[in-house]
Design a protein around this motif. Structure first.
Motif, PDB file in Angstrom:
ATOM      1  N   PHE A  76       0.843  -1.198   0.000  1.00 32.80           N
ATOM      2  CA  PHE A  76       0.000   0.000   0.000  1.00 32.80           C
ATOM      3  C   PHE A  76       0.880   1.251   0.000  1.00 32.80           C
ATOM      4  CE2 PHE A  76      -2.017   3.388   2.496  1.00 32.80           C
ATOM      5  CZ  PHE A  76      -3.096   3.686   1.659  1.00 32.80           C
ATOM      6  N   ILE A  77       0.611   2.119  -0.952  1.00 28.09           N
ATOM      7  CA  ILE A  77       1.325   3.394  -1.045  1.00 28.09           C
ATOM      8  C   ILE A  77       0.288   4.506  -0.956  1.00 28.09           C
ATOM      9  CG2 ILE A  77       2.797   4.861  -2.458  1.00 28.09           C
ATOM     10  CD1 ILE A  77       3.884   2.341  -3.787  1.00 28.09           C
ATOM     11  N   PRO A  78       0.311   5.303   0.107  1.00 29.10           N
ATOM     12  CA  PRO A  78      -0.698   6.366   0.227  1.00 29.10           C
ATOM     13  C   PRO A  78      -0.526   7.425  -0.854  1.00 29.10           C
ATOM     14  CG  PRO A  78       0.997   6.616   1.900  1.00 29.10           C
ATOM     15  CD  PRO A  78       1.260   5.301   1.228  1.00 29.10           C
ATOM     16  N   LYS A  79      -1.651   7.942  -1.288  1.00 29.03           N
ATOM     17  CA  LYS A  79      -1.627   8.968  -2.321  1.00 29.03           C
ATOM     18  C   LYS A  79      -1.226  10.309  -1.719  1.00 29.03           C
ATOM     19  CE  LYS A  79      -5.208   6.810  -5.162  1.00 29.03           C
ATOM     20  NZ  LYS A  79      -6.545   7.001  -5.801  1.00 29.03           N
ATOM     21  N   GLU A  80      -0.409  11.003  -2.414  1.00 29.99           N
ATOM     22  CA  GLU A  80       0.006  12.322  -1.964  1.00 29.99           C
ATOM     23  C   GLU A  80      -1.028  13.360  -2.384  1.00 29.99           C
ATOM     24  OE1 GLU A  80       3.825  13.198  -3.439  1.00 29.99           O
ATOM     25  OE2 GLU A  80       4.843  11.559  -2.361  1.00 29.99           O
ATOM     26  N   LYS A  81      -1.409  14.185  -1.415  1.00 28.57           N
ATOM     27  CA  LYS A  81      -2.374  15.231  -1.715  1.00 28.57           C
ATOM     28  C   LYS A  81      -1.694  16.364  -2.475  1.00 28.57           C
ATOM     29  CE  LYS A  81      -5.256  14.322   2.320  1.00 28.57           C
ATOM     30  NZ  LYS A  81      -5.871  14.914   3.537  1.00 28.57           N
TER      31      LYS A  81
END
Length: 315
Positions: free
Chosen positions: A98-103
Motif C-alpha cells: 500500500f502506497i498512500p496517495k500524496e495530496k
C-alpha cells in the motif's frame, strides 16, 4: 428424512407402560419413584447434571484448586506437540504494498491590486496618524489592537523607517473593596448646618456606623438605601446588624454600584430566614437558590403576621 436415533425410538411406541409397571416389584417401584423425584429428563429448565443420574465411577480428588488446575493445563499444553504447518512460512508478503496517495499542494496566487496614481501618491505621503484614521474608517482598526502589531514593522513606502502602533486597548483595572468609611455623620451634619468653610466634601458611602446604629435602633420601620455605592462588605455589615434588629419591616438595597455576589446573597437569605419581622425586601437576586429561599422566608413572615391579626380579631 428420519434421523437414526428416531428410528431406534420407534420400536418403543407400542410398548404397554402399564404392563411394564405391573411386572415391577415394590422395591423396584420405590426405587423408580426416588429416581423420578430427583431426575426430569424432559425439563429444559434444569441443568444437565439434574436431568440424568450421575454415572461417574471416579472417586473425588478433593476440593477445587484453581492454581493446581492452571499448572496442570500449562504442563499439558507444553508437552503436546504443535501441529506442523502444511505450507512452510517464508516471510513473503502477498499482494501489493500500500502506497498512500500524496495530496496535491494548492498554490494560491497573490492577486495584484492596482490603485489610481492619485491614490498611490496620497497613501505614500500620508502620515501614520492619517493611516490609522483611514483604517478606522475602513473597519480594520481592530487588527491594530492585536499584540502582534505592537512590535516595530519596517515601512514599505519610501523607506520612512519603522511604524509603531499607536492604537492600543486599555488594560482592565481590578476593582477592590472599599474600606469602611470613618466619616462622623453627626459632626458632618453640624458642620454643614454651621456653613463651616473647612468642610468642602462629605462622603457618606460605606459607613460602618450606619450598620452599628441598626443594632440599637428600636423605632425605625422602613429603610431605603437603593441606588448607592455600597459594596458587598457594607451589605454584609448591614445583614449582621439586621440579625439583632426587631423593628424593621421593609428594606430596599437594590441598584448598587457593583453586584454583591453569591456569598452575600446567601447571607441575605439566611438572615431573612432567621428574622421573622421583615415583610418586604427590595433586591433583585442574580442566583436562583437565594431568590427561592428569600421568597419562601418573606411569604412565611407575612403568614405569621396574618395569623396574629386574625387571632387578635377573634379576641
Amino acid at each position: 428424512m428420519a434421523l437414526p436415533f428416531q428410528k431406534e425410538l420407534e420400536k418403543y411406541k407400542n410398548i404397554d407402560e402399564d404392563e411394564l409397571l405391573g411386572k415391577l416389584s415394590e422395591e423396584e417401584l420405590k426405587h423408580l419413584e426416588n429416581v423420578l423425584d430427583d431426575l426430569d429428563p424432559e425439563s429444559a429448565l434444569l441443568p444437565a447434571g439434574f436431568r440424568q443420574k450421575d454415572q461417574t465411577q471416579k472417586a473425588a480428588t478433593g476440593p477445587f484448586d484453581r492454581e493446581h488446575l492452571l499448572m496442570y493445563l500449562e504442563k499439558e499444553a507444553l508437552e503436546q506437540k504443535d501441529r506442523e504447518d502444511f505450507v512452510p512460512f517464508t516471510g513473503e508478503k502477498k499482494g501489493r504494498v500500500f502506497i498512500p496517495k500524496e495530496k496535491p499542494i494548492e498554490i494560491r496566487k497573490e492577486e495584484k491590486v492596482t490603485l489610481d496614481p492619485e491614490l498611490e501618491e496620497a497613501l505614500a505621503s500620508a502620515s501614520d496618524t492619517e493611516l490609522y484614521d483611514l483604517a478606522a474608517v475602513l473597519g480594520v482598526h481592530n487588527l491594530l489592537n492585536n499584540p502582534k502589531f505592537d512590535e516595530e514593522t519596517p515601512s514599505t513606502k519610501g523607506g520612512k523607517g519603522p511604524v509603531r502602533n499607536v492604537v492600543k486597548g486599555e488594560k482592565v483595572k481590578p476593582i477592590f473593596e472599599e474600606p469602611p468609611n470613618p466619616t462622623n455623620v453627626e459632626v458632618s451634619l453640624q458642620q454643614m448646618k454651621a456653613n463651616d468653610p473647612g468642610l468642602q466634601e462629605v462622603n457618606l458611602n460605606n459607613i460602618k456606623a450606619f450598620a452599628d446604629m441598626l443594632k440599637v435602633n428600636k423605632t425605625l420601620k422602613s429603610l431605603n438605601i437603593e441606588s448607592n455605592f455600597i459594596t458587598g462588605t457594607g451589605i454584609l455589615a448591614l445583614v449582621e446588624a439586621l440579625r439583632e434588629n426587631d423593628t424593621l419591616t421593609e428594606i430596599k438595597i437594590d441598584n448598587q454600584r457593583q453586584q454583591l455576589g453569591t456569598a452575600v446573597e446567601m447571607e441575605i437569605a439566611q438572615m431573612l430566614e432567621e428574622n421573622s419581622r421583615i415583610l418586604k425586601f427590595g433586591y433583585q437576586f442574580t442566583k436562583q437558590g437565594p431568590r427561592t429561599r428569600v421568597a419562601a422566608a418573606i411569604t412565611k413572615n407575612n403568614d405569621l403576621v396574618r395569623k396574629k391579626r386574625v387571632e387578635g380579631d377573634r379576641r
